[in-house]
Design an enzyme around this catalytic site. Structure first.
Site, PDB file in Angstrom:
ATOM      1  N   CYS A 298     -30.550  21.434  24.237  1.00  0.00           N
ATOM      2  CA  CYS A 298     -30.413  21.516  25.701  1.00  0.00           C
ATOM      3  C   CYS A 298     -30.367  22.955  26.222  1.00  0.00           C
ATOM      4  O   CYS A 298     -30.521  23.185  27.420  1.00  0.00           O
ATOM      5  CB  CYS A 298     -29.189  20.748  26.162  1.00  0.00           C
ATOM      6  SG  CYS A 298     -29.228  19.016  25.687  1.00  0.00           S
TER       7      CYS A 298
ATOM      8  N   HIS B 120     -27.809  23.184  33.544  1.00  0.00           N
ATOM      9  CA  HIS B 120     -28.254  22.072  32.709  1.00  0.00           C
ATOM     10  C   HIS B 120     -27.609  20.800  33.250  1.00  0.00           C
ATOM     11  O   HIS B 120     -26.434  20.800  33.630  1.00  0.00           O
ATOM     12  CB  HIS B 120     -27.828  22.331  31.254  1.00  0.00           C
ATOM     13  CG  HIS B 120     -28.070  21.155  30.361  1.00  0.00           C
ATOM     14  ND1 HIS B 120     -29.266  20.491  30.331  1.00  0.00           N
ATOM     15  CD2 HIS B 120     -27.259  20.532  29.461  1.00  0.00           C
ATOM     16  CE1 HIS B 120     -29.188  19.503  29.457  1.00  0.00           C
ATOM     17  NE2 HIS B 120     -27.977  19.508  28.911  1.00  0.00           N
TER      18      HIS B 120
ATOM     19  N   ASN C 230     -29.764  13.378  31.411  1.00  0.00           N
ATOM     20  CA  ASN C 230     -29.871  14.615  30.639  1.00  0.00           C
ATOM     21  C   ASN C 230     -31.231  14.632  29.945  1.00  0.00           C
ATOM     22  O   ASN C 230     -31.470  13.876  29.007  1.00  0.00           O
ATOM     23  CB  ASN C 230     -28.729  14.661  29.617  1.00  0.00           C
ATOM     24  CG  ASN C 230     -28.747  15.927  28.768  1.00  0.00           C
ATOM     25  OD1 ASN C 230     -29.710  16.689  28.789  1.00  0.00           O
ATOM     26  ND2 ASN C 230     -27.680  16.142  28.015  1.00  0.00           N
TER      27      ASN C 230
HETATM   28  N1  COA Z   1     -19.798   2.529  28.967  1.00  0.00           N
HETATM   29  C1  COA Z   1     -18.517   2.125  28.909  1.00  0.00           C
HETATM   30  N2  COA Z   1     -17.596   2.724  28.135  1.00  0.00           N
HETATM   31  C2  COA Z   1     -17.997   3.755  27.378  1.00  0.00           C
HETATM   32  C3  COA Z   1     -19.319   4.209  27.381  1.00  0.00           C
HETATM   33  C4  COA Z   1     -20.240   3.542  28.213  1.00  0.00           C
HETATM   34  N3  COA Z   1     -21.522   3.902  28.293  1.00  0.00           N
HETATM   35  N4  COA Z   1     -19.421   5.258  26.540  1.00  0.00           N
HETATM   36  C5  COA Z   1     -18.212   5.467  26.023  1.00  0.00           C
HETATM   37  N5  COA Z   1     -17.337   4.549  26.525  1.00  0.00           N
HETATM   38  C6  COA Z   1     -15.923   4.402  26.223  1.00  0.00           C
HETATM   39  C7  COA Z   1     -15.546   4.972  24.896  1.00  0.00           C
HETATM   40  O1  COA Z   1     -15.837   4.053  23.869  1.00  0.00           O
HETATM   41  C8  COA Z   1     -14.055   5.185  25.063  1.00  0.00           C
HETATM   42  O2  COA Z   1     -13.416   3.946  24.880  1.00  0.00           O
HETATM   43  P1  COA Z   1     -12.033   3.870  24.079  1.00  0.00           P
HETATM   44  O3  COA Z   1     -11.071   4.707  24.879  1.00  0.00           O
HETATM   45  O4  COA Z   1     -11.743   2.414  24.101  1.00  0.00           O
HETATM   46  O5  COA Z   1     -12.327   4.436  22.737  1.00  0.00           O
HETATM   47  C9  COA Z   1     -13.929   5.533  26.558  1.00  0.00           C
HETATM   48  O6  COA Z   1     -15.161   5.130  27.171  1.00  0.00           O
HETATM   49  C10 COA Z   1     -13.675   6.997  26.841  1.00  0.00           C
HETATM   50  O7  COA Z   1     -14.560   7.758  26.033  1.00  0.00           O
HETATM   51  P2  COA Z   1     -14.556   9.321  26.112  1.00  0.00           P
HETATM   52  O8  COA Z   1     -15.639   9.813  25.198  1.00  0.00           O
HETATM   53  O9  COA Z   1     -13.207   9.872  25.955  1.00  0.00           O
HETATM   54  O10 COA Z   1     -14.973   9.512  27.645  1.00  0.00           O
HETATM   55  P3  COA Z   1     -15.280  10.817  28.411  1.00  0.00           P
HETATM   56  O11 COA Z   1     -14.526  10.888  29.652  1.00  0.00           O
HETATM   57  O12 COA Z   1     -15.237  12.029  27.515  1.00  0.00           O
HETATM   58  O13 COA Z   1     -16.810  10.601  28.826  1.00  0.00           O
HETATM   59  C11 COA Z   1     -18.952  11.331  28.098  1.00  0.00           C
HETATM   60  C12 COA Z   1     -17.772  10.385  27.860  1.00  0.00           C
HETATM   61  C13 COA Z   1     -19.950  11.143  26.988  1.00  0.00           C
HETATM   62  C14 COA Z   1     -19.575  10.974  29.424  1.00  0.00           C
HETATM   63  C15 COA Z   1     -18.446  12.776  28.134  1.00  0.00           C
HETATM   64  O14 COA Z   1     -17.625  13.013  27.048  1.00  0.00           O
HETATM   65  C16 COA Z   1     -19.539  13.776  28.155  1.00  0.00           C
HETATM   66  O15 COA Z   1     -20.295  13.881  29.102  1.00  0.00           O
HETATM   67  N6  COA Z   1     -19.600  14.618  27.098  1.00  0.00           N
HETATM   68  C17 COA Z   1     -20.545  15.683  27.016  1.00  0.00           C
HETATM   69  C18 COA Z   1     -21.905  15.146  26.931  1.00  0.00           C
HETATM   70  C19 COA Z   1     -22.881  16.219  26.909  1.00  0.00           C
HETATM   71  O16 COA Z   1     -22.845  17.089  27.697  1.00  0.00           O
HETATM   72  N7  COA Z   1     -23.772  16.074  25.954  1.00  0.00           N
HETATM   73  C20 COA Z   1     -24.892  16.856  25.831  1.00  0.00           C
HETATM   74  C21 COA Z   1     -24.623  18.289  25.809  1.00  0.00           C
HETATM   75  S1  COA Z   1     -26.151  18.919  26.069  1.00  0.00           S
END
Ligand code: COA
Length: 323
Positions: free
Chosen positions: A114, A250, A280
């Site tokens: 990314c 990004h 993304n």
């Molecule tokens: N729908 C519903 N629930 C979901 C889900 C979805 N699509 N994806 C994950 N969950 C759940 C998880 O399983 C977790 O459940 P649990 O508490 O029962 O284990 C809960 O949601 C919280 O997960 P968590 O990962 O702590 O949430 P978050 O607030 O961190 O959000 C992301 C998740 C992925 C959106 C976030 O972490 C993120 O954006 N991370 C960076 C991603 C990124 O930038 N990636 C690329 C870099 S280039």
């Protein structure tokens, strides 16, 4: 002619739009969860047989047209991608052939996920400043949908396909003021596709090769590193944050974008946000966002922009430019 300047932008999105509501039928998720946690509402998905080079070609043609040059004026092509059409040749070489460029100028891909577009822009800047190129085509293009596990709700809701391109030209006035590129391989396992040719082609064919991510850890590090790179870019140019007209970040997650904007004391109307419509798109996301805001008239010539990206590796970087 010691400076490099962006003189044309272009982008392309595949026709197929995948709405959050459709993902509700595919994995255990909801439109509400995706919107609240990421800001994403829909994303574009490449058609069967539509490749990264196809997307790159359309974006490149728009950028070349906007720059007012001929394809054969291009004397370097850099394509940032993680999802190349084939193991080799590079997408850049395939693109050179598609654009019917016959001047034997160099063409290569950059793999920094990314952060790939910011890396490619930094390389283009260096080539031009060294006098080694005059018209560089820089493309970020991805068919990330091909490396997603469509049964994994943690990742498949986040990404999309697309391409963005710019023509960077030698100039007597500054355009790209500085680029700041970083990597820290100690974080490799937080965001990766752990399979690959060299780890075993047969295994890869059997198991597939898909993105795996520890989302909340990626999130925390992204916010910290992007905040650092913003400071670094401002300091290198002796600029105050109030002097930045636009943040072109990004597009991974609206909450990460808002955190960087807060760091710059910028309101969201000075931030280009396309994550709701694109998801993304990895290396394509910054040039896609840039092209959208240039073409709808928000970003104007002469304005100061801060571009920043963060991705697997980890890799991250920023670029301070005057358009
Ligand atoms: N729908 C519903 N629930 C979901 C889900 C979805 N699509 N994806 C994950 N969950 C759940 C998880 O399983 C977790 O459940 P649990 O508490 O029962 O284990 C809960 O949601 C919280 O997960 P968590 O990962 O702590 O949430 P978050 O607030 O961190 O959000 C992301 C998740 C992925 C959106 C976030 O972490 C993120 O954006 N991370 C960076 C991603 C990124 O930038 N990636 C690329 C870099 S280039």
């Amino acid at each position: 002619m010691n400076y490099a300047r962006i003189v044309g932008t272009g982008s392309y999105l595949p026709a197929r739009v995948l709405e959050n509501s459709e993902l509700e039928q595919m994995v255990d998720t909801t439109d509400q969860w995706i919107r609240e946690r990421t800001g994403i509402e829909r994303r574009h998905i490449a058609a069967e047989g539509e490749t990264t080079c196809d997307l790159a070609e359309s974006a490149a043609r728009h950028a070349i047209e906007a720059a007012g040059i001929e394809a054969n004026d291009i004397d370097l092509i850099i394509v940032a991608t993680t999802t190349a059409d084939c193991v080799f040749p590079s997408v850049a070489c395939l693109l050179q052939q598609r654009l019917k460029i016959t001047n034997a100028s160099p063409a290569f891909d950059v793999q920094a996920v990314c952060a790939g577009f910011v890396y490619a822009l930094g390389i283009a800047n260096t080539f031009i400043k060294a006098g080694s190129a005059r018209n560089v085509l820089v493309v970020g293009a991805e068919t990330f949908s091909r490396i997603l596990n469509w049964k994994d709700r943690n990742t498949c809701v986040l990404f999309g396909d697309g391409a963005g391109a710019v023509v960077v030209q030698a100039s007597e006035t500054p355009g790209i003021h500085s680029t700041h590129l970083h990597a820290d391989g100690r974080y490799a396992e937080l965001l990766h596709v752990p399979q690959g040719i060299s780890r075993g082609y047969t295994e890869m064919q059997e198991q597939g090769a898909f993105v795996e991510m520890r989302g909340s850890e990626v999130f925390r590090t992204a916010v910290t590193k992007l905040s650092e790179v913003v400071d670094e870019a401002l300091l290198a140019n002796n600029l105050d944050k109030s002097e930045i007209d636009w943040l072109v970040p990004h597009q991974a997650n609206l909450r990460i974008i808002k955190a960087t904007a807060r760091k710059l004391s910028m309101t969201l109307d000075k931030v280009v946000v396309t994550v709701q419509d694109h998801g993304n798109t990895s290396a394509a996301s910054i040039p896609l966002a840039l092209d959208v805001a240039v073409r709808d008239g928000r970003i104007k010539a002469g304005e100061k922009l801060l571009l920043e990206g963060f991705g697997g590796g980890f890799t991250w970087g920023g670029a301070l430019i005057t358009l």
